[in-house]
Design a protein around this motif. Sequence first.
Motif, PDB file in Angstrom:
ATOM      1  N   GLU A   1       0.828  -1.207   0.000  1.00  0.00           N
ATOM      2  CA  GLU A   1       0.000   0.000   0.000  1.00  0.00           C
ATOM      3  C   GLU A   1       0.864   1.260   0.000  1.00  0.00           C
ATOM      4  OE1 GLU A   1      -2.683  -0.261   3.297  1.00  0.00           O
ATOM      5  OE2 GLU A   1      -3.522  -2.153   2.588  1.00  0.00           O
ATOM      6  N   THR A   2       1.967   1.215   0.740  1.00  0.00           N
ATOM      7  CA  THR A   2       2.871   2.365   0.783  1.00  0.00           C
ATOM      8  C   THR A   2       3.516   2.581  -0.578  1.00  0.00           C
ATOM      9  OG1 THR A   2       3.296   2.024   3.129  1.00  0.00           O
ATOM     10  CG2 THR A   2       4.922   3.327   1.910  1.00  0.00           C
ATOM     11  N   VAL A   3       3.910   1.497  -1.232  1.00  0.00           N
ATOM     12  CA  VAL A   3       4.516   1.616  -2.571  1.00  0.00           C
ATOM     13  C   VAL A   3       3.520   2.273  -3.527  1.00  0.00           C
ATOM     14  CG1 VAL A   3       5.433   0.348  -4.548  1.00  0.00           C
ATOM     15  CG2 VAL A   3       6.045  -0.361  -2.226  1.00  0.00           C
ATOM     16  N   ARG A   4       2.286   1.813  -3.510  1.00  0.00           N
ATOM     17  CA  ARG A   4       1.271   2.382  -4.408  1.00  0.00           C
ATOM     18  C   ARG A   4       0.983   3.844  -4.078  1.00  0.00           C
ATOM     19  NH1 ARG A   4      -1.033  -2.573  -3.226  1.00  0.00           N
ATOM     20  NH2 ARG A   4      -0.648  -4.097  -4.848  1.00  0.00           N
ATOM     21  N   ARG A   5       0.935   4.169  -2.788  1.00  0.00           N
ATOM     22  CA  ARG A   5       0.686   5.556  -2.392  1.00  0.00           C
ATOM     23  C   ARG A   5       1.822   6.454  -2.873  1.00  0.00           C
ATOM     24  NH1 ARG A   5       2.585   7.431   1.952  1.00  0.00           N
ATOM     25  NH2 ARG A   5       2.483   5.513   3.159  1.00  0.00           N
ATOM     26  N   ILE A   6       3.062   6.007  -2.703  1.00  0.00           N
ATOM     27  CA  ILE A   6       4.209   6.798  -3.168  1.00  0.00           C
ATOM     28  C   ILE A   6       4.156   6.957  -4.678  1.00  0.00           C
ATOM     29  CG2 ILE A   6       6.722   6.739  -3.438  1.00  0.00           C
ATOM     30  CD1 ILE A   6       6.827   5.494  -0.581  1.00  0.00           C
ATOM     31  N   ALA A   7       3.810   5.888  -5.394  1.00  0.00           N
ATOM     32  CA  ALA A   7       3.710   5.968  -6.856  1.00  0.00           C
ATOM     33  C   ALA A   7       2.604   6.932  -7.266  1.00  0.00           C
ATOM     34  CB  ALA A   7       3.458   4.579  -7.434  1.00  0.00           C
TER      35      ALA A   7
END
Length: 155
Positions: free
Chosen positions: A80-86
């Motif tokens: 979820e953090t990876v997607r939010r950063i992206a």
Amino acid sequence: MDALVKAYEAGTSIRKLAAQLGVSHTAIHRKLKGRVVMRPIGGRAGGNLIPQEVRDKVADAYARDVPMADIMAEFDVCDETVRRIADEAGIPRRPVGGRQRLDPAQIAELSRQEWPPDAIAVLVGASPSRVRTILRDLAEDFAEMSEADANTPGE
């Protein structure tokens, strides 16, 4: 109890405290609740801030189609953090369904041609660890088939 509160307030996670003390994270949470201001679940001391340099590297890896599992492992973040950063970086989301399906036969053929796993990974668009897992699984399957053939009476 004071040492527990101090360790938590210094930023030690509930799970890490539980592991150190050999008790469940729930037990630690119960002891701390009401004695300290609790961080959000998964929260880090001082907020849930990831340094901008790390955020940039995560976004770059996501944009380069590095497998999600590799990004999560390298930067110690959840999907979820990876997607939010992206999303925050304006990088389009990847298609639903995750990674491309790998052809074990193609990987086996490249291995027979003596390509190293790291090179095979680049050629097929997978992580080196995924290629090694596929090669190990293929070797186990081959060993099982050979054993079954050895135990089958001749015709």
